[in-house]
Each structure stands twice: as structure tokens, then as C-alpha cells.
Design an enzyme around this catalytic site. Sequence first.
Site, PDB file in Angstrom:
ATOM      1  CG  HIS A  32       0.847  -8.448   6.206  1.00  0.00           C
ATOM      2  ND1 HIS A  32       0.670  -7.277   6.822  1.00  0.00           N
ATOM      3  CD2 HIS A  32       1.748  -8.370   5.219  1.00  0.00           C
ATOM      4  CE1 HIS A  32       1.506  -6.466   6.205  1.00  0.00           C
ATOM      5  NE2 HIS A  32       2.171  -6.987   5.317  1.00  0.00           N
ATOM      6  CD  GLU A  59       0.011  -0.987  -1.822  1.00  0.00           C
ATOM      7  OE1 GLU A  59       0.129   0.196  -1.530  1.00  0.00           O
ATOM      8  OE2 GLU A  59       0.772  -1.792  -1.087  1.00  0.00           O
TER       9      GLU A  59
END
Lengths: 819, 79
Positions: A596, A529
Site C-alpha cells: 500500500h 479496478e
Amino acid sequence: MPKEITVDPAIVRQKSTLSFAEIPVNAYATPFAEERARRGDAALTEILRHMLVIREFESMLGSFKATGAYAGIPFNYKGPAHLSIGQEGAAVGAALALEPDDHIFGSHRSHGEFIAKGLSAIARLDEASLQAIMGGHQDGALLQSVTSHLGGEGKALAENFLLFGLLAEIFMRANGFNGGMGGSMHAFFPPFGAYPNNAIVGASGGIATGAALRKKLSGATGITVANSGDGSTGCGPVWEAMNFASMAQFDTLWGDKQGGLPVLFFFNNNFYAMGGQTIGETMGWDRLSRIGAAINPASMHAETVDGSNPLAVADAVARKRALLLDGKGPALLDVECYRISGHSTTDASAYRTREEMQLWEPHDPIALFQAKLLAEGILTDASLAALREQVVAQITAVTAAAVNPEAAPIVDVRADPTLIGKLMFSHNEIPVPATPAPLIAQPETSARIRQNAKKARFGLSETGEKLSAMRAITLRDGLFESVLHHMVNDPSLIAYGEECREWGGAFGVYRGLSDILPHDRLFNSPISEAAIVATAVGYALEGGRSLVELMYGDFIGRAGDEIFNQMAKWQSMSAAALKVPVVLRCSIGSKYGAQHSQDWSALVAHIPGLKVIYPATPYDAKGLLASALSSDDPVVFFESQRLYDVVEQFRPEGVPTEYFRVPIGEPDIKRVGSDLTILTIGPSLYSAIAAAEQLETNHGISAEIIDARTLVPFHYEKVLESVRKTGRLLLVSEASERGSFAMTLSSNITRFAYGDLKAAPRVLGSPNWIVPGAEMESTYFPQVEDILDVVTSDFFPEKRVNRRGVRNWDDLELARLAL
Amino acid sequence: MDIPLLMPQLGNETTEAELTEWLKSEGDAVTEGEQILVVTTTKLSMEIEAPATGVLKQIVVPEGDLAEIGTTLAIIATE
């Protein structure tokens, strides 16, 4: 997961050993006579002069910090001074091998690299080009100051321009290279190939990698250089950047764009990461160059180079540069040099001995090189003294000018209190893109596009029934259509992220694009990321446009620095000279629990320098993504996974097939009402709409529903007008309430509309605990029942009925319990 | 024996999918496990395998149509 590449067990399961490309250490062996014959005496003397200029410039800064004066000039310099005294051989040697089109990205300790690169560019550019560069910067304001306060002709003027522009920047003055917005650790000047220096250790790795990708794809000449220190090899993002730069797909899948990235990872290895000793204490690599072997079979062409000798450094950089231009990048150089000065001016060198420092004194690159020039008869004692005197005079003159407010005016924030604010965003949008990009197949051939063409543009049937996601355009389709238009009509735009290509992203937004777009426009990235965002920033700083994706917003933490310090800041830290057209898509999850499913929009909205969008309908998603992709400002674009399949329910004319934009910043009234205003962020729109129907039917309460659509910027007018009418405001979002953006909106609206309010506004968000898994989610995200409870208890107590939702708690008590 | 090819369950929330492409025609021989059809949901495309070895006797739902989960898409005749 390209199908072209087979994972063959017959190969994978064979017994074998791995070997590594050898990594030379101090291989430079060119006889001095050969260097002299090739470069000439004048050029060799220039190498010494450039090192002396850096040494004197940094000694001046050190003197200001230590004594408040330099050469009799008093000045209270309040900023940092991370000096590289002792490392000049590395900086000047590297610059000697670089052309003006080669772009360096640096660290907090990069004055030397900046000056060396600038002097090298000045030496290589002709006077007309220099005049154009200087005259074009700040509409000639800096050149004007330099001309009137320092003077000089031709290249001497350009050197004064370079040194004064840098020092004025270090002193945070209005005509510093970056308008005073960068300062010591961030000064840069792109026309000389000196790109942003970065105060975050190792942050230039990913940015230089993205810039190299842009150079490769645009066909621009030159390489990029990521300058950082040995300590940066302890930073994850540096490893992510080296790995990203080494992706095999550049050779295996990129067709006519085949070849590695032209990026050189240049480690100024001074053996100390502040006070941590990298060899023997904080690292295990023994010699820094060894890490190249971990990255790819070529060991990144790594070498350890003697940074005490600028000629050895120049030789290595020239060889690596040739490899990079030949498509064999990336490369790594471990340039060992010794920092004589402290890490900063407050460093008492508690971590090293006096004896060690004395050992290195004879290896000072300046002492070594001047001794060589004297021994070879290139300089005499007299000509050396004259050279040194000339350098001191130059730095003294530049310093005298830079402390003079007439020559280097202060940034007058008091005269214009929003001066810095005005530098944060350009608010510029590009025209509708219309430059056809090379494709591997025409869009009409894609099954996705044919499927969309059969769908209804409005999501309700004539009888008001909701159509299935297979029969009407969804939010996912709306996003796809804007991405398709921009990707097909703007060759400067690239898109990537994890699983973006064949899979179309984990949630299928790009499904079908891989049939149309070549690998160099749409590719799968590693699970990195930090590198995804950093390279996107570098790609944009180098003149491209990037669309990147974090699979879940929860992974923002993995790219924290890259979003908060890089993507958000280079527009303003360059005093608006650079732009950062990056769109970062982040989906907000559901059903997968605590790591999440979090709505972190408030984190991003809190950071100055980012625009933040969160649409909830197919129409808004399509129009806002088109605006985001057109924006020259960086945008974080949130999408709810629960909404990918929603169909358009608000605009009877449906989602236009044609390209259109929705202005960034305008909330939208989704339902008209008169008793209560409900302002929603993201998917809460749908709970609010359902609640409004029940309020109307069961309680006779008429709710007006406004969808925020954008968090930053936010135009309050429509909401204020609504509150003027209703006198009551409920804000609903799925973020945890504490510190959420709904809290910010509530606080501001209370102030802006105080006189119109009949009751205190109320925020209904998620509680301040973890998002539970799918089974318990309805106890967490605000539900229709929760909205009904709040409305009938807080705003219309006379209509209160038995509680329908689960929220029976006392907020004051929870706050005491850290909840 | 006639074996029906059914639209499979393609995800928790998927109720129907598109028949994007028939990879076999009526009358073609098919082998169990062979990919014979591409279907597409809102999120992804996937290949559907023949449930038995035999001949693709009849395509019930043509290419381009939508079908709900459990619908008979084709008949495969074995023996």
C-alpha cells in the site's frame, strides 16, 4: 454506502432459498415460412451472401498463410490470422438485428463480426450517408483508392470500400481503416458501428460496458455489444464488467437516469479456448449461459442460442436489444458455434478428433442455410452457383487491389521515422469548460466549499509560520477545486471509483461533491479496478470524458491490461481517429507497508501512450489537474497521501481561487541555487528543501531545487540550464531505484548535459526491497539526512562529515544480491 | 452536573477541526448517544454524539469556528 439503503437484519437473517430466472437453451422455434414472409426472399439470400463473403474473405487469408497465394495472387502476409470459419451464422445473425448506431466491440477473432456489421450497416444506410461516410474518412483517400482500383456504384462501391479498407488494414497498409496501426486483430470502423476489436481476451467487456454507460447518459440511440469467446469467461475483467454493468444503483439510486446499461455480452462459444475445452475441461459452467445467474436476479436475461442458424441468432439479438433499449440491461447470449478452422494458422487441432470435426460438418451454418434456400425454392442450383461466383470475384478483386502497393501504399516509416510517434498523442486541450451541468444543489450550499472559502490561499503566515490544513488551502483542496469546476461545467465528464461519493474518496478529495452532483455524474463503483479503468476507456471512446480513481497506486496491477493496453493504445491504434480523454487518479500511500505504499510511477511512464503527472504542491496540483481534465490524451495522475494536507509554501500569491491550468510537462524551479541541482519527483521535494536549508547553513552549499511535476512529457530545458550553472545533479524520488523514472532522467541528462557535468549524476531513491510499515518508513524513503550524506560524500567530499542517514550499504554488493 | 463536550481525537495527524453544524440549540434536551454536532477535518465530516442525557446548557464554540482536539465545545447539564 448510501444512507437511503438500509441493511435490515430482520430481512437478512430470515431463512429462505434463492431462485434464478430460467435460462432458455435453443428456444428458437419460428417456422421458416414465417421468417420468409416477414423478411422476403431477397433478404434471406443476402444472409447467405454475407456468410459467403466472410467465408471467402477468411479463406483467402488462410490461403495466404498456408500457401503464400490466393486465386493465383502471390503475397507474403506476415501478420496473424485468427479465422472464424464455421462461426459465420453468429456474426451475420447478430448483425441482422443491429442498426448502424449499435456499436460492436470485438476480439482477436472478429473479421467475421466486422464484415457482417459493415454489410448490415451498408444495407441500412442510404447512399448519400454512405457517400458522406466514405468521403469523410482519411479525407477521402481510401475512397479514392477504392474508386480507381475497384470501382463499383452505390452499395457495391461501399462493400468494396468495406472489404478493401479491412484487408488493407490487415495488411498494415497506410489506407487501411486504421492507417495500418491496428492490423488483423484490431481493425474497426466506427461509422459503420464497428468499434475496436481487441487482441486481449475479453477486454471488450469492460470497454463496451463503459460505452453503454455513455450511450445511456448522453441519450444516444442504440446498444453496445461486447463480442468475445467462451474462453473469456475465465478472465476476471469479464466478470468485473458484467458485474459493473449490473450494478443495482442504476435502478435504486439514479433517479431520472434510472435503468440498466444497454450492453449485450455476446459470447461466440466455439467450445474451445484455443485448445482448452470449456465444457468438460477448463470451466465448470457446463453451459456458458449459466453464468448469467451468478450476476443478477434476472440472470442477465441469458440464453443459449444455436449459432449454426443465423435466424435464431438474429431473433435472440433482436429480443435482447429491445430489452436493453427498455432499460433492462445488461443481457447475455451464449451463441454456440463450431470453429472449423484452427485457432490460428499454426493450429494443428491436436486437441480435437477428426471424428468430432466430421460430426459438425453437416452443421456448418452456410451448408445448412443454402440447403434450406434450395429446398424452399428460394435459390436454384444455378442461382446459387452464380452467387458463389460473384462472391469469389468480389474477394479476388479486393485482394488483387490490396496487395498492390499503388492501391494500398505501405506505411512509409523510413520516409518519416517518427510517423508512428506522431499518432501517440493529440496534445489537444479543450477550452475552459463552461456548459452548466444539472446539479442537485448549488455549490455554495456545500459545507466543503464554505469551509474552503474561509481558508487562506497561501500556507505561510506573515511571520513565516506554516498554517494548519484547516486554515489554508491544501493540495487536497486544490484538486477539489479543479474537479469541481470541470464537473459543474462539463456534463460529458463523469467521476467514479471506490468510495468516491459519500466518503469523497478514501482520502476525501471529493468530499462535498455528493451534495452537489447527481449519482449519474459521481458514483461508487464496485472494487473492480479493471472495470473502473476499462469502462472509463469505453466511456471516452464513445465520446465522453472520464475521471476515475484507483484508491492506491498499488492497485495498478489489478488494472494492468486496462491501463497499459487499453487506455494507452486506442488513440494510436486508431491512427488518431479516436481519442481517450481519461484521467486516472492514483494515490501513492504511506504507513500501510509493502502493498500500500509503492511509487509505481515508473511502470506507467514506461508504457508509450500515457501522460504521467505527479504534483507536490497545492498550486501545481490544482493547475495540473485542470490541464489533465482538459487533455484529450489519457493521463495518469499520481497524488501522495502524505501531501494531501500540505499547504502552499512556494507561491506567496497563494493558490488562485479562479480556474487556471499549469502546462503538462514543465518542471518548476522551487528554490534557486548555484552549486548543485536537485531534481525531485513527488514528495521528495520537501526533503530536498529541508536538506537545502541545512546545506546552505552548515556547509555553505547552495542547492537549486527543481520539482519535476510531470514525468511524461518532460521538457528538459530548465534542468539542463540549471546543470549548466551548477555542474552537479542529484535526483530524488521515493520509487525503488532500479528502473525508476529518476534513473531515466539521470541517464538522459547525463547525455544531454555531458559537457557541463563536474560529477556523475546520482539518483537517490528507495532501496530495492519492500516498503516497510510505518515504524520503519524513515529507513526506506529518502530522508533529509540521506540527501545530506549523498551531497557531502558524492559531490563535495571535502565537506564530508559523519554519516547521518542509515544508508551504509555498498550498491555494487547489493546489486549482486538482487537488491 | 455539567458535562463538557470535548473535540475528540479524529485521526493520528489531526490537530483541529471545524464545527460545521450544531444540530441542537442551547436549551434543547439531548439524549446520550444522540447526534448533536457535525465536525469536519481536512479529510472527512463526522457526527458527534452527546456524552450524556440532559440539556444543552451552553454552546462554547460557535458554528463555523475551528477548535483544537480536547477543546470544550459545549456544556451539557444533567438532572
